[in-house]
Design a protein around this motif. Structure first.
Motif, PDB file in Angstrom:
ATOM      1  N   ILE A  86       0.829  -1.207   0.000  1.00 42.69           N
ATOM      2  CA  ILE A  86       0.000   0.000   0.000  1.00 42.69           C
ATOM      3  C   ILE A  86       0.863   1.258   0.000  1.00 42.69           C
ATOM      4  N   LEU A  87       2.048   1.183   0.608  1.00 44.43           N
ATOM      5  CA  LEU A  87       2.971   2.331   0.616  1.00 44.43           C
ATOM      6  C   LEU A  87       3.426   2.660  -0.791  1.00 44.43           C
ATOM      7  N   TRP A  88       3.898   1.656  -1.524  1.00 45.11           N
ATOM      8  CA  TRP A  88       4.425   1.922  -2.860  1.00 45.11           C
ATOM      9  C   TRP A  88       3.321   2.228  -3.858  1.00 45.11           C
ATOM     10  N   ARG A  89       2.144   1.714  -3.623  1.00 45.51           N
ATOM     11  CA  ARG A  89       1.045   2.069  -4.528  1.00 45.51           C
ATOM     12  C   ARG A  89       0.738   3.562  -4.427  1.00 45.51           C
ATOM     13  N   GLY A  90       0.682   4.085  -3.202  1.00 49.07           N
ATOM     14  CA  GLY A  90       0.420   5.519  -3.035  1.00 49.07           C
ATOM     15  C   GLY A  90       1.550   6.383  -3.552  1.00 49.07           C
ATOM     16  N   VAL A  91       2.792   5.979  -3.285  1.00 52.06           N
ATOM     17  CA  VAL A  91       3.944   6.786  -3.724  1.00 52.06           C
ATOM     18  C   VAL A  91       4.056   6.782  -5.240  1.00 52.06           C
ATOM     19  N   ASP A  92       3.922   5.624  -5.859  1.00 55.62           N
ATOM     20  CA  ASP A  92       4.037   5.555  -7.321  1.00 55.62           C
ATOM     21  C   ASP A  92       2.910   6.317  -8.008  1.00 55.62           C
ATOM     22  N   ALA A  93       1.730   6.322  -7.421  1.00 57.04           N
ATOM     23  CA  ALA A  93       0.634   7.086  -8.014  1.00 57.04           C
ATOM     24  C   ALA A  93       0.947   8.578  -7.991  1.00 57.04           C
ATOM     25  N   SER A 115       8.367  14.909  -5.072  1.00 56.59           N
ATOM     26  CA  SER A 115       8.175  13.494  -5.395  1.00 56.59           C
ATOM     27  C   SER A 115       9.454  12.700  -5.172  1.00 56.59           C
ATOM     28  N   HIS A 116      10.617  13.309  -5.457  1.00 60.28           N
ATOM     29  CA  HIS A 116      11.889  12.639  -5.188  1.00 60.28           C
ATOM     30  C   HIS A 116      12.089  12.428  -3.679  1.00 60.28           C
ATOM     31  N   ARG A 117      11.769  13.448  -2.900  1.00 58.23           N
ATOM     32  CA  ARG A 117      11.880  13.303  -1.444  1.00 58.23           C
ATOM     33  C   ARG A 117      10.884  12.280  -0.924  1.00 58.23           C
ATOM     34  N   LEU A 118       9.729  12.225  -1.555  1.00 63.72           N
ATOM     35  CA  LEU A 118       8.733  11.227  -1.162  1.00 63.72           C
ATOM     36  C   LEU A 118       9.256   9.818  -1.415  1.00 63.72           C
ATOM     37  N   GLU A 119       9.881   9.598  -2.580  1.00 62.86           N
ATOM     38  CA  GLU A 119      10.458   8.288  -2.885  1.00 62.86           C
ATOM     39  C   GLU A 119      11.569   7.927  -1.907  1.00 62.86           C
ATOM     40  N   ALA A 120      12.394   8.916  -1.532  1.00 67.06           N
ATOM     41  CA  ALA A 120      13.484   8.647  -0.588  1.00 67.06           C
ATOM     42  C   ALA A 120      12.927   8.226   0.776  1.00 67.06           C
ATOM     43  N   ALA A 121      11.884   8.914   1.234  1.00 72.13           N
ATOM     44  CA  ALA A 121      11.272   8.541   2.508  1.00 72.13           C
ATOM     45  C   ALA A 121      10.646   7.154   2.428  1.00 72.13           C
ATOM     46  N   ALA A 122      10.036   6.834   1.290  1.00 74.32           N
ATOM     47  CA  ALA A 122       9.438   5.509   1.123  1.00 74.32           C
ATOM     48  C   ALA A 122      10.505   4.425   1.107  1.00 74.32           C
TER      49      ALA A 122
END
Length: 224
Positions: A86-93, A115-122
């Motif tokens: 569910i984490l990666w589904r939200g981040v990738d969307a 979005s880059h910072r969001l990916e790093a946190a994920a």
């Protein structure tokens, strides 16, 4: 003399074979280490993790409840593997929405950086969740995942709104141009109906010549 020469050749050939075998073994070992390191780097890349999580989400029915981010209580009551999905589904969307908005020429401002910072946190949370995929998620980790999902939803909403403004403006322009062209066509058809068909130049006369109006020529003399 010949025996000594053969012994030297045999020893040299053996040394060459041993050196070649050792070189192949060392080269193979080094290549294996390089490939293993690249495979680990590729496997831990955000895009690969996101794609894997999306595939797992598509085959799962537990989280098929729309795009509403899960709250910490739901996350804490689930396994780490489910929370990863569910984490990666939200981040990738969110990342896909920002990329789409940028492709259509919308104003994205700081959304790509966010979005880059969001990916790093994920990625950081993913490493924690991968420690025990089958175990329950701690409450603190569940709260952090929920915060990332809320940020992803906000970023995706902003990107969607910006892209929608651009698309709406293009649709309005297209509609206005189409209405203008239809108006010109209606005016042209109305003008043609009002004036009627134009006369064709060099047309043949509609009234035939009368034979009575033609001059009568005298008959030629007959030979005797």
């Amino acid at each position: 003399m010949s025996a000594s020469l053969l012994e030297v050749l045999a020893v040299g050939t053996l040394l060459v074979l041993l050196a070649g075998t050792a070189a192949v073994a060392v080269g193979g070992y080094l290549a294996w280490r390089v490939l293993r390191r690249r495979y680990r780097s590729f496997r831990s890349h955000g895009a690969v993790l996101g794609a894997t999580a999306l595939w797992q989400t598509a085959s799962s029915t537990r989280w098929g409840r729309g795009d509403v981010p899960a709250n910490p209580a739901e996350l804490a009551g689930s396994t780490s593997g489910q929370v990863r999905r569910i984490l990666w589904r939200g981040v990738d969307a969110a990342v896909a929405a920002v990329r789409t908005a940028d492709d259509v020429g919308a104003v994205v401002a700081d959304l790509p950086s966010l979005s880059h910072r969001l990916e790093a946190a994920a990625l950081d949370l993913d490493k924690v969740l991968r420690i025990d995929p089958a175990g329950r998620v701690p409450a603190t980790v569940a709260e952090q995942v929920a915060e990332v999902l809320r940020a992803a939803a906000d970023i995706r909403g902003a990107a969607q709104m910006s892209a929608g403004d651009v698309a709406g403006e293009r649709v309005r322009n297209l509609t206005a141009e189409a209405a203008h062209e239809l108006h010109l066509l209606d005016v042209g058809l109305a003008s043609m109906r009002a004036t009627g068909p134009a006369a064709t130049p060099n047309a043949a006369p509609t009234t035939p010549y009368e034979l009575a109006s033609l001059p009568v020529l005298p008959e030629p003399p007959r030979a005797s």
